[in-house]
Design a protein around this motif. Sequence first.
Motif, PDB file in Angstrom:
ATOM      1  N   LEU A 198       0.819  -1.214   0.000  1.00 42.39           N
ATOM      2  CA  LEU A 198       0.000   0.000   0.000  1.00 42.39           C
ATOM      3  C   LEU A 198       0.848   1.257   0.000  1.00 42.39           C
ATOM      4  O   LEU A 198       0.354   2.342  -0.173  1.00 42.39           O
ATOM      5  N   VAL A 199       2.141   1.094   0.225  1.00 41.31           N
ATOM      6  CA  VAL A 199       3.047   2.237   0.178  1.00 41.31           C
ATOM      7  C   VAL A 199       4.277   1.783  -0.592  1.00 41.31           C
ATOM      8  O   VAL A 199       4.547   0.588  -0.670  1.00 41.31           O
ATOM      9  N   PRO A 200       5.045   2.717  -1.169  1.00 41.30           N
ATOM     10  CA  PRO A 200       6.227   2.290  -1.915  1.00 41.30           C
ATOM     11  C   PRO A 200       7.236   1.624  -0.996  1.00 41.30           C
ATOM     12  O   PRO A 200       7.451   2.059   0.116  1.00 41.30           O
ATOM     13  N   ASN A 201       7.843   0.548  -1.483  1.00 47.76           N
ATOM     14  CA  ASN A 201       8.970  -0.066  -0.798  1.00 47.76           C
ATOM     15  C   ASN A 201      10.209   0.247  -1.615  1.00 47.76           C
ATOM     16  O   ASN A 201      10.220   0.030  -2.825  1.00 47.76           O
ATOM     17  N   LEU A 202      11.240   0.745  -0.953  1.00 50.24           N
ATOM     18  CA  LEU A 202      12.488   1.029  -1.656  1.00 50.24           C
ATOM     19  C   LEU A 202      13.516  -0.017  -1.277  1.00 50.24           C
ATOM     20  O   LEU A 202      13.627  -0.383  -0.117  1.00 50.24           O
ATOM     21  N   GLY A 203      14.258  -0.480  -2.271  1.00 54.77           N
ATOM     22  CA  GLY A 203      15.317  -1.433  -1.988  1.00 54.77           C
ATOM     23  C   GLY A 203      16.588  -1.050  -2.707  1.00 54.77           C
ATOM     24  O   GLY A 203      16.544  -0.567  -3.843  1.00 54.77           O
ATOM     25  N   ILE A 204      17.725  -1.213  -2.051  1.00 55.41           N
ATOM     26  CA  ILE A 204      19.010  -0.963  -2.706  1.00 55.41           C
ATOM     27  C   ILE A 204      19.502  -2.293  -3.268  1.00 55.41           C
ATOM     28  O   ILE A 204      19.703  -3.256  -2.528  1.00 55.41           O
ATOM     29  N   VAL A 205      19.632  -2.331  -4.592  1.00 53.99           N
ATOM     30  CA  VAL A 205      20.026  -3.564  -5.277  1.00 53.99           C
ATOM     31  C   VAL A 205      21.537  -3.532  -5.461  1.00 53.99           C
ATOM     32  O   VAL A 205      22.072  -2.645  -6.129  1.00 53.99           O
ATOM     33  N   PHE A 213      22.010   0.144  -7.247  1.00 51.57           N
ATOM     34  CA  PHE A 213      20.986   1.084  -7.729  1.00 51.57           C
ATOM     35  C   PHE A 213      19.727   0.885  -6.894  1.00 51.57           C
ATOM     36  O   PHE A 213      19.596  -0.109  -6.168  1.00 51.57           O
ATOM     37  N   ILE A 214      18.830   1.879  -6.951  1.00 50.73           N
ATOM     38  CA  ILE A 214      17.630   1.844  -6.105  1.00 50.73           C
ATOM     39  C   ILE A 214      16.424   1.413  -6.918  1.00 50.73           C
ATOM     40  O   ILE A 214      16.181   1.909  -8.018  1.00 50.73           O
ATOM     41  N   MET A 215      15.681   0.476  -6.356  1.00 53.08           N
ATOM     42  CA  MET A 215      14.479  -0.042  -7.011  1.00 53.08           C
ATOM     43  C   MET A 215      13.286   0.258  -6.112  1.00 53.08           C
ATOM     44  O   MET A 215      13.376   0.126  -4.890  1.00 53.08           O
ATOM     45  N   ALA A 216      12.199   0.691  -6.709  1.00 52.61           N
ATOM     46  CA  ALA A 216      10.989   0.994  -5.931  1.00 52.61           C
ATOM     47  C   ALA A 216       9.848   0.100  -6.387  1.00 52.61           C
ATOM     48  O   ALA A 216       9.511   0.067  -7.572  1.00 52.61           O
ATOM     49  N   ASP A 217       9.296  -0.628  -5.439  1.00 55.80           N
ATOM     50  CA  ASP A 217       8.077  -1.395  -5.696  1.00 55.80           C
ATOM     51  C   ASP A 217       6.926  -0.495  -5.287  1.00 55.80           C
ATOM     52  O   ASP A 217       6.850  -0.045  -4.155  1.00 55.80           O
ATOM     53  N   ILE A 218       6.067  -0.195  -6.236  1.00 58.38           N
ATOM     54  CA  ILE A 218       5.030   0.804  -6.023  1.00 58.38           C
ATOM     55  C   ILE A 218       3.684   0.090  -5.998  1.00 58.38           C
ATOM     56  O   ILE A 218       3.511  -0.921  -6.660  1.00 58.38           O
ATOM     57  N   PRO A 219       2.696   0.574  -5.220  1.00 59.89           N
ATOM     58  CA  PRO A 219       1.411  -0.119  -5.129  1.00 59.89           C
ATOM     59  C   PRO A 219       0.853  -0.527  -6.484  1.00 59.89           C
ATOM     60  O   PRO A 219       0.950   0.220  -7.456  1.00 59.89           O
ATOM     61  N   GLY A 220       0.285  -1.726  -6.535  1.00 58.09           N
ATOM     62  CA  GLY A 220      -0.184  -2.297  -7.795  1.00 58.09           C
ATOM     63  C   GLY A 220      -1.167  -1.401  -8.524  1.00 58.09           C
ATOM     64  O   GLY A 220      -2.065  -0.835  -7.948  1.00 58.09           O
ATOM     65  N   ILE A 221      -0.963  -1.315  -9.813  1.00 59.03           N
ATOM     66  CA  ILE A 221      -1.842  -0.495 -10.652  1.00 59.03           C
ATOM     67  C   ILE A 221      -3.085  -1.326 -11.000  1.00 59.03           C
ATOM     68  O   ILE A 221      -3.032  -2.544 -11.016  1.00 59.03           O
ATOM     69  N   ILE A 222      -4.191  -0.667 -11.220  1.00 56.16           N
ATOM     70  CA  ILE A 222      -5.371  -1.368 -11.741  1.00 56.16           C
ATOM     71  C   ILE A 222      -5.951  -0.510 -12.854  1.00 56.16           C
ATOM     72  O   ILE A 222      -5.673   0.674 -12.936  1.00 56.16           O
TER      73      ILE A 222
END
Length: 333
Positions: A198-205, A213-222
Amino acid sequence: MAQGSNFVDYVKVCCRSGRGGAGSAHLHRDKFTAKGGPDGGDGGRGGHIILKGSSHHWTLLHLKYRKHIIAEDGQPGGSALRTGANGKDVILEVPLGTVAKDAETGEVLFEITEDGETKILTAGGRGGLGNWHFKSATLQTPRFAQPGEPGKEQWVILELKVLADVGLVGFPNAGKSTLLSVVSAAKPEIANYPFTTLVPNLGIVSYRDGKSFIMADIPGIIEGASKGKGLGFRFLRHIERNSVLLFMVPADTDRTIKEEYNILLNELREYNPEMMAKPRLLAITKSDMLDDELEEEMKAELPEGVPYLFISSVSGKNILQLKDMLWRTINDK
């Protein structure tokens, strides 16, 4: 890094800058001077409210409960041309990617994108001029000075757009959280139902040779997100800041891969056509269930012109190749 309920990407605050100090109307007097000229100093400036970019903040959580932010007033001018002290500024540290807007009009005031960058959010009132400024040939002893300017009061909205190198775009259950948990140290909530994230998760890959580099998993689109449906705009706002978009479509989708990709693409286009200029990659997730023959069949129905990989976060299939592809795309831009 703040995650879950601690991720705050929107706050509304009332800012009141300091009023300027009044100028002094003092006339010079000492034991040798009975009727001296004007020597009243200027008033000090009222305190500003300033935003400062900080790479140590990931969210606006520290401002969530500060509804009223008030800067100090400037001090009045004194005799002997002494200028009053300026009011103390209030400096608010905010994460990079914070946008300041006028709450009443919705107008974007500015955006903070760099560490250490400062911008005045609400300016303090100017100090009044002392009476010596008003001395002239015809007016030798002005007995007046300027009052200080009043401070400014305004409601301001601060919004955060996540700054990341790669934004993951896909429907709920496309495997975005799982991928993030595999390639980075982020620990997103993972469950098999829509809108776990429900909120962005940020991860350092971490990548080869100590690079990352930084990757952001963002709430699912519909479908309909661009019209505000579901998590709608709140989700799409975050994608604007990502430099590369990784579209994720599960191998077991009910539609064809191409159909699902085009629906996702259309949502982004409707929301902001400028996002079409971002590099796009495609990952077909949950591919550990495919045999070579089925994979070959599916390749025929993929969208044209989009670099793709069949991956599996569970078995690790093509995960390193995906990192390579992302790294090249980030750095070729």
